[in-house]
Design a protein around this motif. Structure first.
Motif, PDB file in Angstrom:
ATOM      1  N   ARG A 129       0.836  -1.211   0.000  1.00  0.00           N
ATOM      2  CA  ARG A 129       0.000   0.000   0.000  1.00  0.00           C
ATOM      3  C   ARG A 129       0.864   1.251   0.000  1.00  0.00           C
ATOM      4  NH1 ARG A 129      -2.996  -3.127   3.661  1.00  0.00           N
ATOM      5  NH2 ARG A 129      -2.015  -2.089   5.439  1.00  0.00           N
ATOM      6  N   GLN A 130       1.941   1.209   0.793  1.00  0.00           N
ATOM      7  CA  GLN A 130       2.839   2.355   0.850  1.00  0.00           C
ATOM      8  C   GLN A 130       3.485   2.611  -0.507  1.00  0.00           C
ATOM      9  OE1 GLN A 130       6.242   1.883   3.445  1.00  0.00           O
ATOM     10  NE2 GLN A 130       6.357   4.070   3.852  1.00  0.00           N
ATOM     11  N   ASN A 131       3.911   1.539  -1.164  1.00  0.00           N
ATOM     12  CA  ASN A 131       4.513   1.685  -2.488  1.00  0.00           C
ATOM     13  C   ASN A 131       3.510   2.214  -3.505  1.00  0.00           C
ATOM     14  OD1 ASN A 131       7.007   0.791  -1.654  1.00  0.00           O
ATOM     15  ND2 ASN A 131       6.657  -1.338  -2.223  1.00  0.00           N
ATOM     16  N   ALA A 132       2.267   1.743  -3.410  1.00  0.00           N
ATOM     17  CA  ALA A 132       1.221   2.220  -4.325  1.00  0.00           C
ATOM     18  C   ALA A 132       0.949   3.704  -4.097  1.00  0.00           C
ATOM     19  CB  ALA A 132      -0.058   1.407  -4.127  1.00  0.00           C
ATOM     20  N   GLU A 133       0.917   4.103  -2.830  1.00  0.00           N
ATOM     21  CA  GLU A 133       0.689   5.515  -2.510  1.00  0.00           C
ATOM     22  C   GLU A 133       1.845   6.380  -3.003  1.00  0.00           C
ATOM     23  OE1 GLU A 133       0.121   5.476   1.679  1.00  0.00           O
ATOM     24  OE2 GLU A 133      -1.875   4.538   1.585  1.00  0.00           O
ATOM     25  N   LEU A 134       3.071   5.872  -2.814  1.00  0.00           N
ATOM     26  CA  LEU A 134       4.240   6.606  -3.286  1.00  0.00           C
ATOM     27  C   LEU A 134       4.225   6.724  -4.798  1.00  0.00           C
ATOM     28  CD1 LEU A 134       6.967   7.948  -2.702  1.00  0.00           C
ATOM     29  CD2 LEU A 134       8.020   5.672  -2.803  1.00  0.00           C
ATOM     30  N   ASP A 135       3.865   5.639  -5.476  1.00  0.00           N
ATOM     31  CA  ASP A 135       3.795   5.658  -6.931  1.00  0.00           C
ATOM     32  C   ASP A 135       2.748   6.659  -7.409  1.00  0.00           C
ATOM     33  OD1 ASP A 135       4.627   4.444  -9.503  1.00  0.00           O
ATOM     34  OD2 ASP A 135       2.550   3.783  -9.593  1.00  0.00           O
ATOM     35  N   ALA A 136       1.605   6.684  -6.725  1.00  0.00           N
ATOM     36  CA  ALA A 136       0.549   7.641  -7.087  1.00  0.00           C
ATOM     37  C   ALA A 136       1.022   9.072  -6.871  1.00  0.00           C
ATOM     38  CB  ALA A 136      -0.706   7.364  -6.266  1.00  0.00           C
ATOM     39  N   GLU A 137       1.777   9.290  -5.782  1.00  0.00           N
ATOM     40  CA  GLU A 137       2.287  10.632  -5.508  1.00  0.00           C
ATOM     41  C   GLU A 137       3.304  11.062  -6.559  1.00  0.00           C
ATOM     42  OE1 GLU A 137       3.180  14.285  -3.483  1.00  0.00           O
ATOM     43  OE2 GLU A 137       1.449  12.951  -3.630  1.00  0.00           O
ATOM     44  N   VAL A 138       4.166  10.131  -6.958  1.00  0.00           N
ATOM     45  CA  VAL A 138       5.138  10.445  -8.005  1.00  0.00           C
ATOM     46  C   VAL A 138       4.431  10.815  -9.301  1.00  0.00           C
ATOM     47  CG1 VAL A 138       6.932   9.466  -9.498  1.00  0.00           C
ATOM     48  CG2 VAL A 138       7.011   9.065  -7.029  1.00  0.00           C
ATOM     49  N   HIS A 139       3.413  10.033  -9.674  1.00  0.00           N
ATOM     50  CA  HIS A 139       2.667  10.322 -10.898  1.00  0.00           C
ATOM     51  C   HIS A 139       1.943  11.656 -10.799  1.00  0.00           C
ATOM     52  CE1 HIS A 139       3.362   6.074 -11.934  1.00  0.00           C
ATOM     53  NE2 HIS A 139       3.089   6.434 -13.162  1.00  0.00           N
ATOM     54  N   ARG A 140       1.386  11.958  -9.616  1.00  0.00           N
ATOM     55  CA  ARG A 140       0.682  13.233  -9.442  1.00  0.00           C
ATOM     56  C   ARG A 140       1.645  14.401  -9.592  1.00  0.00           C
ATOM     57  NH1 ARG A 140      -0.015  17.076  -5.930  1.00  0.00           N
ATOM     58  NH2 ARG A 140       1.363  16.129  -4.369  1.00  0.00           N
ATOM     59  N   ARG A 141       2.802  14.287  -8.954  1.00  0.00           N
ATOM     60  CA  ARG A 141       3.756  15.379  -9.005  1.00  0.00           C
ATOM     61  C   ARG A 141       4.392  15.509 -10.381  1.00  0.00           C
ATOM     62  NH1 ARG A 141       7.445  15.975  -3.824  1.00  0.00           N
ATOM     63  NH2 ARG A 141       7.829  17.906  -4.972  1.00  0.00           N
ATOM     64  N   MET A 142       4.578  14.375 -11.077  1.00  0.00           N
ATOM     65  CA  MET A 142       5.094  14.456 -12.442  1.00  0.00           C
ATOM     66  C   MET A 142       4.081  15.121 -13.371  1.00  0.00           C
ATOM     67  SD  MET A 142       7.318  10.999 -13.175  1.00  0.00           S
ATOM     68  CE  MET A 142       8.992  10.875 -12.537  1.00  0.00           C
ATOM     69  N   ALA A 143       2.791  14.841 -13.132  1.00  0.00           N
ATOM     70  CA  ALA A 143       1.752  15.488 -13.936  1.00  0.00           C
ATOM     71  C   ALA A 143       1.763  16.995 -13.692  1.00  0.00           C
ATOM     72  CB  ALA A 143       0.381  14.900 -13.588  1.00  0.00           C
ATOM     73  N   GLU A 144       1.921  17.393 -12.425  1.00  0.00           N
ATOM     74  CA  GLU A 144       2.018  18.821 -12.103  1.00  0.00           C
ATOM     75  C   GLU A 144       3.258  19.424 -12.766  1.00  0.00           C
ATOM     76  OE1 GLU A 144       2.071  19.308  -7.907  1.00  0.00           O
ATOM     77  OE2 GLU A 144      -0.078  18.953  -7.642  1.00  0.00           O
ATOM     78  N   ASN A 145       4.362  18.680 -12.695  1.00  0.00           N
ATOM     79  CA  ASN A 145       5.604  19.151 -13.293  1.00  0.00           C
ATOM     80  C   ASN A 145       5.450  19.326 -14.804  1.00  0.00           C
ATOM     81  OD1 ASN A 145       8.365  19.865 -12.867  1.00  0.00           O
ATOM     82  ND2 ASN A 145       8.966  17.960 -13.858  1.00  0.00           N
ATOM     83  N   ASP A 146       4.773  18.364 -15.444  1.00  0.00           N
ATOM     84  CA  ASP A 146       4.537  18.463 -16.888  1.00  0.00           C
ATOM     85  C   ASP A 146       3.685  19.681 -17.218  1.00  0.00           C
ATOM     86  OD1 ASP A 146       6.015  16.245 -17.501  1.00  0.00           O
ATOM     87  OD2 ASP A 146       4.311  14.870 -17.561  1.00  0.00           O
TER      88      ASP A 146
END
Length: 389
Positions: A136-153
Protein backbone atom coordinates in the motif's frame (compact mmCIF):
# COMPACT_ATOMS: atom_id res chain seq x y z
CA UNK A 1 -8.19 -8.00 13.82
CA UNK A 2 -7.37 -7.26 10.20
CA UNK A 3 -5.59 -4.01 9.40
CA UNK A 4 -8.56 -2.78 7.39
CA UNK A 5 -10.88 -3.16 10.40
CA UNK A 6 -12.50 -6.53 9.67
CA UNK A 7 -11.60 -9.69 11.57
CA UNK A 8 -8.77 -11.75 10.09
CA UNK A 9 -10.11 -14.77 8.20
CA UNK A 10 -8.47 -18.20 8.07
CA UNK A 11 -9.67 -20.89 5.67
CA UNK A 12 -9.20 -24.49 6.91
CA UNK A 13 -9.27 -27.19 4.21
CA UNK A 14 -9.47 -30.88 5.17
CA UNK A 15 -11.55 -33.82 3.93
CA UNK A 16 -11.94 -35.15 7.51
CA UNK A 17 -14.73 -33.62 9.56
CA UNK A 18 -12.94 -34.24 12.86
CA UNK A 19 -9.83 -32.33 11.72
CA UNK A 20 -11.97 -29.38 10.60
CA UNK A 21 -13.66 -29.37 14.02
CA UNK A 22 -10.41 -29.58 16.03
CA UNK A 23 -8.52 -26.91 14.07
CA UNK A 24 -11.60 -24.72 13.82
CA UNK A 25 -12.12 -24.74 17.60
CA UNK A 26 -8.45 -23.93 18.11
CA UNK A 27 -8.55 -20.89 15.82
CA UNK A 28 -12.01 -19.41 16.47
CA UNK A 29 -11.11 -17.54 19.69
CA UNK A 30 -8.61 -15.55 17.61
CA UNK A 31 -9.83 -15.48 13.99
CA UNK A 32 -12.86 -15.74 11.78
CA UNK A 33 -12.74 -19.32 10.49
CA UNK A 34 -14.12 -20.65 7.20
CA UNK A 35 -13.94 -24.35 6.29
CA UNK A 36 -13.91 -26.49 3.16
CA UNK A 37 -13.88 -30.32 2.93
CA UNK A 38 -12.56 -30.65 -0.63
CA UNK A 39 -10.15 -28.98 -3.03
CA UNK A 40 -12.92 -27.69 -5.31
CA UNK A 41 -14.84 -26.21 -2.40
CA UNK A 42 -11.63 -24.59 -1.10
CA UNK A 43 -11.11 -22.83 -4.42
CA UNK A 44 -14.69 -21.49 -4.40
CA UNK A 45 -14.40 -20.27 -0.79
CA UNK A 46 -11.01 -18.63 -1.46
CA UNK A 47 -12.58 -16.45 -4.14
CA UNK A 48 -15.67 -15.47 -2.14
CA UNK A 49 -16.14 -12.90 0.63
CA UNK A 50 -14.76 -12.61 3.17
CA UNK A 51 -11.55 -13.56 1.39
CA UNK A 52 -9.16 -15.62 3.54
CA UNK A 53 -6.02 -13.92 4.81
CA UNK A 54 -4.38 -17.34 5.24
CA UNK A 55 -5.20 -20.94 4.24
CA UNK A 56 -4.45 -24.11 6.21
CA UNK A 57 -4.47 -26.79 3.52
CA UNK A 58 -4.48 -30.59 3.84
CA UNK A 59 -2.40 -32.44 1.26
CA UNK A 60 -4.02 -35.89 1.03
CA UNK A 61 -7.57 -35.34 -0.24
CA UNK A 62 -9.66 -37.26 -2.81
CA UNK A 63 -10.27 -35.89 -6.32
CA UNK A 64 -7.87 -32.95 -5.92
CA UNK A 65 -4.93 -33.02 -3.54
CA UNK A 66 -3.45 -30.03 -1.74
CA UNK A 67 -0.60 -29.62 -4.23
CA UNK A 68 -3.08 -29.21 -7.09
CA UNK A 69 -5.16 -26.76 -5.07
CA UNK A 70 -2.08 -24.66 -4.31
CA UNK A 71 -1.04 -24.56 -7.96
CA UNK A 72 -4.49 -23.26 -8.95
CA UNK A 73 -4.47 -20.71 -6.13
CA UNK A 74 -1.10 -19.41 -7.29
CA UNK A 75 -2.27 -19.17 -10.91
CA UNK A 76 -5.10 -16.70 -10.16
CA UNK A 77 -4.43 -13.01 -9.45
CA UNK A 78 -7.15 -12.83 -6.78
CA UNK A 79 -5.69 -15.71 -4.72
CA UNK A 80 -2.00 -15.88 -5.62
CA UNK A 81 -0.84 -13.75 -2.68
CA UNK A 82 -2.75 -15.65 0.04
CA UNK A 83 -0.21 -17.47 2.26
CA UNK A 84 -0.79 -21.25 2.44
CA UNK A 85 0.39 -23.54 5.24
CA UNK A 86 0.22 -27.26 4.54
CA UNK A 87 -1.22 -29.27 7.47
CA UNK A 88 -0.71 -32.97 6.79
CA UNK A 89 0.22 -36.36 8.21
CA UNK A 90 2.96 -36.59 5.56
CA UNK A 91 6.27 -35.71 7.17
CA UNK A 92 8.93 -36.82 4.68
CA UNK A 93 11.47 -34.15 3.78
CA UNK A 94 10.71 -34.65 0.07
CA UNK A 95 7.00 -33.92 0.70
CA UNK A 96 7.85 -30.75 2.59
CA UNK A 97 10.30 -29.55 -0.07
CA UNK A 98 7.75 -30.21 -2.82
CA UNK A 99 5.09 -28.20 -1.02
CA UNK A 100 7.43 -25.28 -0.37
CA UNK A 101 8.62 -25.33 -3.98
CA UNK A 102 5.02 -24.87 -5.14
CA UNK A 103 4.67 -21.74 -3.02
CA UNK A 104 3.55 -22.86 0.43
CA UNK A 105 4.91 -20.67 3.21
CA UNK A 106 5.12 -23.39 5.87
CA UNK A 107 4.52 -27.07 6.62
CA UNK A 108 2.87 -28.39 9.84
CA UNK A 109 2.47 -32.13 10.52
CA UNK A 110 -0.47 -33.92 12.10
CA UNK A 111 -1.43 -34.47 14.79
CA UNK A 112 -1.10 -30.72 15.25
CA UNK A 113 0.37 -29.21 18.37
CA UNK A 114 -2.02 -26.35 19.32
CA UNK A 115 0.68 -23.94 20.48
CA UNK A 116 2.87 -24.57 17.44
CA UNK A 117 -0.01 -24.17 14.96
CA UNK A 118 -1.20 -20.92 16.56
CA UNK A 119 2.34 -19.54 16.56
CA UNK A 120 2.86 -20.42 12.87
CA UNK A 121 -0.52 -18.94 11.88
CA UNK A 122 0.15 -15.75 13.87
CA UNK A 123 3.67 -15.34 12.43
CA UNK A 124 2.55 -15.70 8.81
CA UNK A 125 -0.42 -13.39 9.26
CA UNK A 126 1.90 -10.77 10.75
CA UNK A 127 4.24 -11.21 7.78
CA UNK A 128 1.35 -10.88 5.33
CA UNK A 129 0.12 -7.74 7.09
CA UNK A 130 3.60 -6.23 6.79
CA UNK A 131 3.79 -7.12 3.08
CA UNK A 132 0.33 -5.65 2.47
CA UNK A 133 1.26 -2.45 4.31
CA UNK A 134 4.45 -2.14 2.24
CA UNK A 135 2.49 -2.72 -0.98
CA UNK A 136 0.00 0.00 0.00
CA UNK A 137 2.84 2.36 0.85
CA UNK A 138 4.51 1.68 -2.49
CA UNK A 139 1.22 2.22 -4.32
CA UNK A 140 0.69 5.51 -2.51
CA UNK A 141 4.24 6.61 -3.29
CA UNK A 142 3.80 5.66 -6.93
CA UNK A 143 0.55 7.64 -7.09
CA UNK A 144 2.29 10.63 -5.51
CA UNK A 145 5.14 10.44 -8.01
CA UNK A 146 2.67 10.32 -10.90
CA UNK A 147 0.68 13.23 -9.44
CA UNK A 148 3.76 15.38 -9.00
CA UNK A 149 5.09 14.46 -12.44
CA UNK A 150 1.75 15.49 -13.94
CA UNK A 151 2.02 18.82 -12.10
CA UNK A 152 5.60 19.15 -13.29
CA UNK A 153 4.54 18.46 -16.89
CA UNK A 154 1.82 21.10 -16.62
CA UNK A 155 4.30 23.68 -15.31
CA UNK A 156 6.81 22.79 -18.04
CA UNK A 157 4.17 23.04 -20.76
CA UNK A 158 3.10 26.44 -19.45
CA UNK A 159 6.71 27.62 -19.22
CA UNK A 160 7.43 26.33 -22.72
CA UNK A 161 4.47 28.17 -24.14
CA UNK A 162 5.42 31.39 -22.33
CA UNK A 163 9.08 31.25 -23.43
CA UNK A 164 8.25 30.29 -27.01
CA UNK A 165 5.71 33.10 -27.21
CA UNK A 166 8.31 35.54 -25.86
CA UNK A 167 10.77 34.52 -28.56
CA UNK A 168 8.06 34.68 -31.21
CA UNK A 169 6.98 38.21 -30.25
CA UNK A 170 10.54 39.46 -30.79
CA UNK A 171 10.94 37.77 -34.18
CA UNK A 172 9.54 38.26 -37.65
CA UNK A 173 8.54 34.61 -37.73
CA UNK A 174 5.05 33.59 -36.63
CA UNK A 175 3.68 31.16 -34.09
CA UNK A 176 2.73 28.91 -36.97
CA UNK A 177 6.44 28.38 -37.62
CA UNK A 178 6.67 26.89 -34.13
CA UNK A 179 3.64 24.64 -34.74
CA UNK A 180 4.94 23.48 -38.10
CA UNK A 181 8.46 22.66 -36.96
CA UNK A 182 7.11 20.78 -33.97
CA UNK A 183 4.83 18.73 -36.23
CA UNK A 184 7.68 18.04 -38.69
CA UNK A 185 9.80 16.75 -35.80
CA UNK A 186 7.03 14.43 -34.64
CA UNK A 187 6.68 12.96 -38.13
CA UNK A 188 10.44 12.44 -38.52
CA UNK A 189 10.81 10.79 -35.11
CA UNK A 190 7.84 8.48 -35.68
CA UNK A 191 9.40 7.32 -38.95
CA UNK A 192 12.88 6.88 -37.46
CA UNK A 193 11.97 5.29 -34.11
CA UNK A 194 12.80 1.77 -35.34
CA UNK A 195 15.86 2.77 -37.39
CA UNK A 196 19.02 0.97 -36.13
CA UNK A 197 20.93 4.26 -35.80
CA UNK A 198 18.20 6.12 -33.93
CA UNK A 199 16.06 3.60 -32.07
CA UNK A 200 18.06 3.85 -28.84
CA UNK A 201 17.05 7.52 -28.56
CA UNK A 202 13.66 7.49 -30.26
CA UNK A 203 11.94 4.18 -29.54
CA UNK A 204 10.66 5.45 -26.17
CA UNK A 205 7.47 7.53 -26.72
CA UNK A 206 8.38 9.66 -23.67
CA UNK A 207 11.71 10.58 -25.28
CA UNK A 208 10.02 11.56 -28.54
CA UNK A 209 7.45 13.58 -26.62
CA UNK A 210 10.21 15.39 -24.71
CA UNK A 211 12.00 16.34 -27.93
CA UNK A 212 8.78 17.51 -29.58
CA UNK A 213 7.81 19.64 -26.58
CA UNK A 214 11.08 21.59 -26.53
CA UNK A 215 11.17 22.14 -30.29
CA UNK A 216 9.44 25.56 -30.01
CA UNK A 217 12.44 26.79 -27.98
CA UNK A 218 14.98 26.18 -30.75
CA UNK A 219 15.40 29.93 -31.31
CA UNK A 220 15.04 31.04 -27.68
CA UNK A 221 18.50 32.64 -27.94
CA UNK A 222 17.06 35.28 -30.26
CA UNK A 223 15.80 37.14 -27.20
CA UNK A 224 19.43 38.24 -26.83
CA UNK A 225 19.73 39.67 -30.35
CA UNK A 226 19.31 43.45 -30.76
CA UNK A 227 15.97 44.53 -32.28
CA UNK A 228 17.71 46.47 -35.04
CA UNK A 229 19.07 43.18 -36.37
CA UNK A 230 16.31 40.81 -35.37
CA UNK A 231 13.53 42.93 -36.85
CA UNK A 232 15.40 44.31 -39.86
CA UNK A 233 13.03 44.11 -42.85
CA UNK A 234 15.73 43.42 -45.44
CA UNK A 235 18.71 41.11 -45.77
CA UNK A 236 21.36 41.27 -43.06
CA UNK A 237 24.89 42.46 -43.70
CA UNK A 238 27.80 40.10 -43.07
CA UNK A 239 28.43 41.80 -39.72
CA UNK A 240 24.77 41.68 -38.75
CA UNK A 241 24.49 38.03 -39.71
CA UNK A 242 27.53 37.23 -37.53
CA UNK A 243 25.67 38.76 -34.59
CA UNK A 244 22.45 36.93 -35.51
CA UNK A 245 24.33 33.62 -35.47
CA UNK A 246 25.19 34.11 -31.82
CA UNK A 247 21.57 33.30 -30.91
CA UNK A 248 22.50 29.60 -30.87
CA UNK A 249 25.23 30.15 -28.28
CA UNK A 250 23.04 32.51 -26.27
CA UNK A 251 20.26 29.91 -26.10
CA UNK A 252 22.63 27.08 -25.17
CA UNK A 253 24.30 29.17 -22.46
CA UNK A 254 20.99 30.22 -20.93
CA UNK A 255 19.73 26.64 -20.77
CA UNK A 256 23.13 25.50 -19.50
CA UNK A 257 22.78 27.93 -16.59
CA UNK A 258 19.37 26.44 -15.80
CA UNK A 259 20.87 22.93 -15.80
CA UNK A 260 23.66 23.97 -13.43
CA UNK A 261 21.11 25.61 -11.15
CA UNK A 262 19.09 22.38 -10.91
CA UNK A 263 22.26 20.35 -10.30
CA UNK A 264 23.43 22.74 -7.59
CA UNK A 265 20.08 22.57 -5.81
CA UNK A 266 20.17 18.78 -5.98
CA UNK A 267 23.69 18.61 -4.49
CA UNK A 268 22.69 20.82 -1.57
CA UNK A 269 19.85 18.64 -0.33
CA UNK A 270 20.72 15.24 -1.85
CA UNK A 271 20.61 13.34 1.48
CA UNK A 272 17.13 14.60 2.29
CA UNK A 273 15.55 14.39 -1.16
CA UNK A 274 12.56 12.06 -1.51
CA UNK A 275 12.29 9.44 -4.27
CA UNK A 276 9.55 11.47 -5.95
CA UNK A 277 11.67 14.65 -5.90
CA UNK A 278 14.65 12.71 -7.29
CA UNK A 279 12.50 11.42 -10.16
CA UNK A 280 11.21 14.91 -10.91
CA UNK A 281 14.69 16.38 -10.95
CA UNK A 282 16.00 13.65 -13.23
CA UNK A 283 13.10 14.35 -15.57
CA UNK A 284 13.78 18.10 -15.44
CA UNK A 285 17.47 17.64 -16.22
CA UNK A 286 16.77 15.46 -19.27
CA UNK A 287 14.17 17.99 -20.41
CA UNK A 288 16.60 20.91 -20.05
CA UNK A 289 19.47 19.00 -21.69
CA UNK A 290 17.33 18.26 -24.75
CA UNK A 291 16.38 21.94 -24.91
CA UNK A 292 20.06 22.94 -24.72
CA UNK A 293 20.98 20.53 -27.51
CA UNK A 294 18.33 21.84 -29.87
CA UNK A 295 18.83 25.53 -29.06
CA UNK A 296 22.61 25.33 -29.30
CA UNK A 297 23.19 22.93 -32.18
CA UNK A 298 20.34 23.15 -34.68
CA UNK A 299 22.55 25.25 -37.00
CA UNK A 300 25.40 22.72 -36.98
CA UNK A 301 25.93 20.84 -40.24
CA UNK A 302 26.75 17.19 -40.90
CA UNK A 303 29.99 18.12 -42.69
CA UNK A 304 31.20 20.38 -39.86
CA UNK A 305 30.62 23.71 -41.63
CA UNK A 306 27.82 24.92 -39.35
CA UNK A 307 27.82 27.03 -36.19
CA UNK A 308 28.46 27.80 -33.35
CA UNK A 309 30.87 24.91 -32.61
CA UNK A 310 31.48 23.40 -36.06
CA UNK A 311 30.35 20.00 -34.84
CA UNK A 312 30.11 17.25 -37.45
CA UNK A 313 28.43 13.89 -37.95
CA UNK A 314 27.11 12.06 -34.91
CA UNK A 315 28.84 14.58 -32.62
CA UNK A 316 25.81 16.78 -33.32
CA UNK A 317 23.07 15.71 -30.88
CA UNK A 318 20.27 13.83 -32.62
CA UNK A 319 17.50 16.29 -31.58
CA UNK A 320 19.53 19.09 -33.20
CA UNK A 321 20.10 17.09 -36.40
CA UNK A 322 16.36 16.51 -36.69
CA UNK A 323 15.66 20.16 -35.94
CA UNK A 324 18.15 21.28 -38.60
CA UNK A 325 16.13 19.65 -41.35
CA UNK A 326 12.74 20.69 -39.96
CA UNK A 327 13.87 24.31 -39.58
CA UNK A 328 15.40 24.56 -43.05
CA UNK A 329 12.38 22.90 -44.67
CA UNK A 330 10.09 25.45 -43.06
CA UNK A 331 12.32 28.38 -43.99
CA UNK A 332 12.39 27.24 -47.62
CA UNK A 333 8.70 26.49 -48.09
CA UNK A 334 7.48 29.61 -46.26
CA UNK A 335 7.42 33.19 -47.44
CA UNK A 336 9.86 35.45 -45.59
CA UNK A 337 10.34 39.20 -45.70
CA UNK A 338 13.53 38.60 -47.71
CA UNK A 339 12.28 35.80 -50.03
CA UNK A 340 9.27 34.19 -51.69
CA UNK A 341 8.14 30.71 -50.69
CA UNK A 342 9.77 27.81 -52.53
CA UNK A 343 7.57 25.21 -54.18
CA UNK A 344 7.49 21.75 -52.63
CA UNK A 345 9.58 20.42 -55.49
CA UNK A 346 12.22 23.15 -55.06
CA UNK A 347 12.29 22.55 -51.33
CA UNK A 348 12.76 18.78 -51.70
CA UNK A 349 15.53 19.30 -54.29
CA UNK A 350 17.35 21.77 -52.02
CA UNK A 351 17.24 19.38 -49.05
CA UNK A 352 18.46 16.50 -51.24
CA UNK A 353 21.39 18.69 -52.28
CA UNK A 354 22.22 19.07 -48.59
CA UNK A 355 22.29 15.31 -47.94
CA UNK A 356 25.62 14.43 -46.34
CA UNK A 357 26.62 18.09 -46.32
CA UNK A 358 24.12 20.07 -44.31
CA UNK A 359 22.03 17.12 -43.12
CA UNK A 360 22.42 13.63 -41.69
CA UNK A 361 21.92 11.38 -44.78
CA UNK A 362 19.55 9.00 -42.98
CA UNK A 363 17.39 11.87 -41.78
CA UNK A 364 17.16 13.13 -45.36
CA UNK A 365 16.04 9.67 -46.46
CA UNK A 366 13.38 9.73 -43.75
CA UNK A 367 12.24 13.16 -44.94
CA UNK A 368 11.88 11.88 -48.53
CA UNK A 369 9.73 9.01 -47.23
CA UNK A 370 7.39 11.35 -45.31
CA UNK A 371 7.51 14.45 -47.52
CA UNK A 372 3.78 14.28 -48.20
CA UNK A 373 3.11 14.58 -44.47
CA UNK A 374 5.45 17.60 -44.35
CA UNK A 375 3.52 19.21 -47.21
CA UNK A 376 0.20 18.60 -45.41
CA UNK A 377 1.54 20.20 -42.22
CA UNK A 378 2.79 23.24 -44.15
CA UNK A 379 -0.69 23.70 -45.65
CA UNK A 380 -2.51 23.09 -42.37
CA UNK A 381 -0.52 25.71 -40.48
CA UNK A 382 0.02 28.20 -43.29
CA UNK A 383 0.97 31.71 -42.12
CA UNK A 384 -1.82 34.27 -42.17
CA UNK A 385 -1.38 37.15 -44.61
CA UNK A 386 0.45 40.15 -43.11
CA UNK A 387 -1.86 42.77 -41.63
CA UNK A 388 -1.79 46.25 -43.05
CA UNK A 389 -1.04 49.08 -40.64
Amino acid sequence: MHAAGRQTTVLVVDDTKENLLIIGQLLRPHYHVRVANSGMQALRVAESEPRPDLILLDVMMPDMDGYQVLQILRSKPQTQSIPVIFVTAMDADADEEHGLSLGAVDYVTKPVKPGLLLARVHAHLELKAARDALARQNAELDAEVHRRMAENDLIKDFSLHALATLAEKRDNETGNHLRRTQAYMEVLMQHLKDHPRFSAELVDPAARDRIAKVTPLHDIGKVGIPDAILLKPGRLTVEEFAIMKTHASIGAQAIGEAIRSVQAARSLDEPAVSPSDAALRAQSLSFLETTRQIAGSHHEKWDGSGYPDRLSGAAIPLPARLMALADVFDALISKRHYKEAYSMQQTVETILQGKGGHFDPDIVDAFIAVQDQFADIAKRYVDPPPQEH
